[in-house]
Enzyme design. Structure first.
Site, short mmCIF file in Angstrom:
data_model
loop_
_atom_site.label_atom_id
_atom_site.label_comp_id
_atom_site.label_asym_id
_atom_site.label_seq_id
_atom_site.Cartn_x
_atom_site.Cartn_y
_atom_site.Cartn_z
N ALA A 175 0.81 -1.22 0.00
CA ALA A 175 0.00 0.00 0.00
C ALA A 175 0.84 1.27 0.00
O ALA A 175 0.34 2.34 -0.35
CB ALA A 175 -0.95 0.00 1.20
N ASP A 176 2.10 1.17 0.41
CA ASP A 176 2.94 2.37 0.49
C ASP A 176 4.38 2.03 0.12
O ASP A 176 5.29 2.16 0.93
CB ASP A 176 2.87 2.97 1.90
CG ASP A 176 3.59 4.32 2.00
OD1 ASP A 176 3.78 4.97 0.96
OD2 ASP A 176 3.96 4.71 3.13
N LEU A 177 4.57 1.61 -1.13
CA LEU A 177 5.92 1.26 -1.57
C LEU A 177 6.73 2.53 -1.77
O LEU A 177 6.46 3.33 -2.67
CB LEU A 177 5.86 0.46 -2.88
CG LEU A 177 7.18 -0.15 -3.34
CD1 LEU A 177 7.69 -1.18 -2.34
CD2 LEU A 177 7.03 -0.78 -4.72
N ASN A 209 10.88 1.99 2.77
CA ASN A 209 10.37 0.64 3.06
C ASN A 209 11.12 -0.46 2.32
O ASN A 209 10.72 -1.62 2.36
CB ASN A 209 8.87 0.57 2.72
CG ASN A 209 8.03 1.34 3.71
OD1 ASN A 209 8.44 1.55 4.84
ND2 ASN A 209 6.85 1.79 3.28
#
Length: 240
Positions: free
Chosen positions: A166-168, A172
């Site tokens: 969801a938040d690449l 991360n």
């Protein structure tokens, strides 16, 4: 797949290898501080606490809301059932990804604390040894051509397995002390059928994070040609 127990208003999920030793204290950073076992902290929207216990170095993270809603509800979520909590979904997804042999931190335990229709959550994962994010590295030096290829192949491997992040972003994606690449933070992640629409949306988000951090940091060793190399290597490994 993983163990589950209820202690008063708390539901604890745990990896079978650690279930016998997990207690509510594990989810309290002050407990680890009193034990002298806090070995680091990473501040962001929320602080992640690193602790070392019986040879395990782990990361404790509390679930906090972002955006405008977060200003009002901070860490409170509406409870629609255990399996619909963000905590349960992230923990169970990470267990599946480990089983698939993908490079994610091993999930150790998670806690869902319910009060009526509201819940709060915490998750503990094993720390990536000697971890440096893509951003950490780019602040020091440019990537080699092989490192760009390795990042691209790692992302493509996750996408080929249907893993939606969801938040690449470049915070991360981590390199460990041996150069192995890990992807972290699977809150709101999913396993989906591989499809170009969500895969390319992930890559667009990643590209935005490079540009965003380049604007924030005075020194960042990143060029448009680096992205072109990374994206070409990614496309060449993608199966769909």
């Amino acid at each position: 797949m993983f163990n589950q127990q209820t202690i008063n208003e708390h539901i604890i999920l745990s990896h079978p290898e650690h279930s016998a030793e997990i207690s509510l204290n594990w989810f309290d950073n002050e407990y680890w501080q009193q034990q002298g076992k806090i070995v680091g902290a990473k501040k962001g929207r929320a602080t992640a606490w690193f602790f070392c216990h019986n040879g395990l170095t782990a990361v404790l993270r509390h679930y906090w809301r972002g955006g405008l809603v977060g200003k009002v509800l901070s860490d409170q979520y509406v409870f629609f059932g255990l399996e619909k909590t963000r905590v349960y979904q992230e923990f169970s997804l990470m267990m599946k990804l480990c089983e698939l042999g993908l490079n994610v931190p091993k999930p150790i335990a998670a806690k869902i604390s319910q009060a009526g229709l509201i819940y709060r959550g915490d998750i503990i994962t094993q720390a990536v040894a000697g971890a440096q994010s893509v951003l950490d590295i780019l602040k020091q030096r440019p990537f080699s051509a092989q490192e760009l290829i390795n990042v691209a192949h790692t992302i493509a491997d996750f996408h080929n397995h249907g893993v939606y992040h969801a938040d690449l972003n470049i915070n991360n994606i981590l390199f460990d002390e041996t150069g192995e690449i890990y992807i972290i933070d699977f809150d709101r992640g999913e396993l989906k059928l591989p499809a170009s629409n969500w895969q390319q949306a992930n890559m667009t988000r990643l590209a935005r994070s490079f540009h965003k951090e380049q604007g924030r940091n005075q020194v960042m060793h990143w060029q448009t040609t680096d992205w072109q190399q990374l994206h070409t290597a990614y496309q060449s490994t993608l199966k769909i």
